[in-house]
Design a protein around this motif. Structure first.
Motif, PDB file in Angstrom:
ATOM      1  N   LEU A 140       0.840  -1.194   0.000  1.00 57.49           N
ATOM      2  CA  LEU A 140       0.000   0.000   0.000  1.00 57.49           C
ATOM      3  C   LEU A 140       0.873   1.243   0.000  1.00 57.49           C
ATOM      4  N   PRO A 141       0.402   2.329  -0.594  1.00 59.12           N
ATOM      5  CA  PRO A 141       1.173   3.575  -0.558  1.00 59.12           C
ATOM      6  C   PRO A 141       1.094   4.203   0.840  1.00 59.12           C
ATOM      7  N   ALA A 142       2.015   5.086   1.136  1.00 59.21           N
ATOM      8  CA  ALA A 142       2.022   5.779   2.428  1.00 59.21           C
ATOM      9  C   ALA A 142       0.734   6.564   2.640  1.00 59.21           C
ATOM     10  N   SER A 143       0.103   6.979   1.562  1.00 55.74           N
ATOM     11  CA  SER A 143      -1.148   7.739   1.677  1.00 55.74           C
ATOM     12  C   SER A 143      -2.291   6.888   2.242  1.00 55.74           C
ATOM     13  N   ALA A 144      -2.132   5.569   2.307  1.00 51.06           N
ATOM     14  CA  ALA A 144      -3.159   4.682   2.860  1.00 51.06           C
ATOM     15  C   ALA A 144      -3.107   4.629   4.389  1.00 51.06           C
ATOM     16  N   ILE A 145      -2.098   5.261   4.987  1.00 52.58           N
ATOM     17  CA  ILE A 145      -1.951   5.252   6.441  1.00 52.58           C
ATOM     18  C   ILE A 145      -2.778   6.393   7.028  1.00 52.58           C
ATOM     19  N   VAL A 146      -3.616   6.057   8.003  1.00 52.32           N
ATOM     20  CA  VAL A 146      -4.447   7.041   8.693  1.00 52.32           C
ATOM     21  C   VAL A 146      -3.936   7.106  10.126  1.00 52.32           C
ATOM     22  N   ASP A 147      -3.265   8.213  10.473  1.00 51.78           N
ATOM     23  CA  ASP A 147      -2.654   8.275  11.807  1.00 51.78           C
ATOM     24  C   ASP A 147      -3.552   8.868  12.881  1.00 51.78           C
ATOM     25  N   THR A 148      -4.675   9.425  12.488  1.00 54.47           N
ATOM     26  CA  THR A 148      -5.665   9.884  13.459  1.00 54.47           C
ATOM     27  C   THR A 148      -6.969   9.187  13.101  1.00 54.47           C
ATOM     28  N   VAL A 149      -7.392   8.280  13.950  1.00 54.83           N
ATOM     29  CA  VAL A 149      -8.565   7.470  13.644  1.00 54.83           C
ATOM     30  C   VAL A 149      -9.828   8.308  13.849  1.00 54.83           C
ATOM     31  N   PRO A 150     -10.569   8.555  12.764  1.00 57.03           N
ATOM     32  CA  PRO A 150     -11.813   9.320  12.920  1.00 57.03           C
ATOM     33  C   PRO A 150     -12.889   8.472  13.607  1.00 57.03           C
ATOM     34  N   SER A 151     -13.820   9.120  14.252  1.00 56.29           N
ATOM     35  CA  SER A 151     -14.889   8.383  14.938  1.00 56.29           C
ATOM     36  C   SER A 151     -15.757   7.619  13.938  1.00 56.29           C
ATOM     37  N   SER A 152     -15.718   8.025  12.670  1.00 59.38           N
ATOM     38  CA  SER A 152     -16.503   7.349  11.643  1.00 59.38           C
ATOM     39  C   SER A 152     -15.792   6.126  11.056  1.00 59.38           C
ATOM     40  N   ALA A 153     -14.585   5.827  11.524  1.00 62.67           N
ATOM     41  CA  ALA A 153     -13.852   4.675  10.989  1.00 62.67           C
ATOM     42  C   ALA A 153     -14.646   3.401  11.273  1.00 62.67           C
ATOM     43  N   PRO A 154     -14.725   2.506  10.293  1.00 62.31           N
ATOM     44  CA  PRO A 154     -15.541   1.287  10.460  1.00 62.31           C
ATOM     45  C   PRO A 154     -14.812   0.200  11.252  1.00 62.31           C
ATOM     46  N   ILE A 155     -14.349   0.562  12.433  1.00 56.74           N
ATOM     47  CA  ILE A 155     -13.562  -0.365  13.248  1.00 56.74           C
ATOM     48  C   ILE A 155     -14.352  -0.714  14.510  1.00 56.74           C
ATOM     49  N   PRO A 156     -14.573  -2.004  14.773  1.00 56.89           N
ATOM     50  CA  PRO A 156     -15.271  -2.382  16.011  1.00 56.89           C
ATOM     51  C   PRO A 156     -14.544  -1.831  17.239  1.00 56.89           C
ATOM     52  N   GLY A 157     -15.296  -1.412  18.242  1.00 56.23           N
ATOM     53  CA  GLY A 157     -14.743  -0.795  19.443  1.00 56.23           C
ATOM     54  C   GLY A 157     -13.703  -1.641  20.151  1.00 56.23           C
ATOM     55  N   ILE A 158     -13.905  -2.940  20.220  1.00 54.20           N
ATOM     56  CA  ILE A 158     -12.948  -3.812  20.916  1.00 54.20           C
ATOM     57  C   ILE A 158     -11.578  -3.759  20.253  1.00 54.20           C
ATOM     58  N   ASP A 159     -11.558  -3.613  18.932  1.00 55.58           N
ATOM     59  CA  ASP A 159     -10.299  -3.565  18.204  1.00 55.58           C
ATOM     60  C   ASP A 159      -9.533  -2.286  18.511  1.00 55.58           C
ATOM     61  N   LEU A 160     -10.251  -1.222  18.800  1.00 59.44           N
ATOM     62  CA  LEU A 160      -9.602   0.043  19.155  1.00 59.44           C
ATOM     63  C   LEU A 160      -8.885  -0.069  20.496  1.00 59.44           C
ATOM     64  N   GLN A 161      -9.312  -0.998  21.333  1.00 62.42           N
ATOM     65  CA  GLN A 161      -8.702  -1.175  22.647  1.00 62.42           C
ATOM     66  C   GLN A 161      -7.513  -2.132  22.618  1.00 62.42           C
ATOM     67  N   GLU A 162      -7.535  -3.110  21.733  1.00 59.47           N
ATOM     68  CA  GLU A 162      -6.527  -4.165  21.760  1.00 59.47           C
ATOM     69  C   GLU A 162      -5.401  -4.018  20.739  1.00 59.47           C
ATOM     70  N   ALA A 163      -5.686  -3.426  19.597  1.00 59.04           N
ATOM     71  CA  ALA A 163      -4.718  -3.403  18.494  1.00 59.04           C
ATOM     72  C   ALA A 163      -3.798  -2.192  18.557  1.00 59.04           C
ATOM     73  N   ASP A 164      -2.596  -2.372  17.992  1.00 55.06           N
ATOM     74  CA  ASP A 164      -1.675  -1.256  17.764  1.00 55.06           C
ATOM     75  C   ASP A 164      -1.965  -0.652  16.388  1.00 55.06           C
ATOM     76  N   LEU A 165      -2.236  -1.536  15.426  1.00 58.74           N
ATOM     77  CA  LEU A 165      -2.560  -1.136  14.054  1.00 58.74           C
ATOM     78  C   LEU A 165      -3.770  -1.931  13.589  1.00 58.74           C
ATOM     79  N   VAL A 166      -4.552  -1.333  12.694  1.00 55.53           N
ATOM     80  CA  VAL A 166      -5.667  -2.032  12.063  1.00 55.53           C
ATOM     81  C   VAL A 166      -5.455  -1.937  10.554  1.00 55.53           C
ATOM     82  N   LEU A 167      -5.506  -3.102   9.903  1.00 61.38           N
ATOM     83  CA  LEU A 167      -5.413  -3.169   8.447  1.00 61.38           C
ATOM     84  C   LEU A 167      -6.789  -3.503   7.907  1.00 61.38           C
ATOM     85  N   VAL A 168      -7.352  -2.601   7.112  1.00 61.45           N
ATOM     86  CA  VAL A 168      -8.638  -2.850   6.461  1.00 61.45           C
ATOM     87  C   VAL A 168      -8.343  -3.359   5.057  1.00 61.45           C
TER      88      VAL A 168
END
Length: 177
Positions: A140-168
């Motif tokens: 993936l290009p560097a532009s695919a990295i999102v360093d500030t996770v928006p509240s609208s990100a489609p990431i389950p809440g539990i994953d926000l607590q456990e993961a260092d990185l999320v790959l969609v």
């Protein structure tokens, strides 16, 4: 009998000679450092004890930026999410990244809403270098990295607590599983 003109003696002459010697020494020192390829930021002070002459030369310090090496994959908790919501993309990518690269992969899951765009979300602050390494690994290009996770990100809440990185896994990575 002929008279001689007064010679250059006395305290004023001595001070003038000292000032010239100090100026020459400082100039030679600076030129020697420049020719030797010394980095900027070298400061030197030259003075003659007991005299009124003192010279200080300061060169502006250089600015150096260092980038910390990323943590090895074996120290990165990675959540892989299927953004297409069909098939077993997250399971396939989780297994691949765990067995081939050594990432600590969490249980594969789907995004909370369909998201056809492949992206890497930095969940824990300080994992930007690891996100860049993961992007390179998966293509993936560097532009695919999102360093500030928006509240609208489609990431389950539990994953926000456990993961260092999320790959969609979106359309661009679907065919590489």
């Amino acid at each position: 009998m002929s008279r001689r003109a007064p010679g250059p003696t006395g305290p004023h002459t001595f001070r003038a000679v000292v000032i010239v010697v100090v100026a020459v020494a400082v100039t030679v020192g600076l030129l020697t450092q420049l020719r030797a390829g010394r980095p900027s930021g070298v400061a030197g002070t030259t003075g003659v004890s007991g005299s009124a002459a003192s010279t200080t030369t300061t060169v502006a310090p250089s600015t150096t930026t260092t980038t910390a090496a990323p943590r090895p994959p074996s120290q990165v908790r990675l959540q892989v999410l299927n953004g297409l919501l069909t098939g077993t993309l997250s399971s396939q990518w989780s297994a691949k990244l765990h067995t081939q690269q050594g990432y600590i992969t969490l249980a594969p899951d789907n995004t909370t809403a369909q998201d056809p765009t492949s992206a890497i979300y930095v969940i824990k602050s300080g994992y930007e270098a690891e996100a860049a390494a993961l992007a390179k690994t998966v293509g993936l290009p560097a532009s695919a990295i999102v360093d500030t996770v928006p509240s609208s990100a489609p990431i389950p809440g539990i994953d926000l607590q456990e993961a260092d990185l999320v790959l969609v896994i979106g359309q661009s990575l679907a065919s590489q599983a």
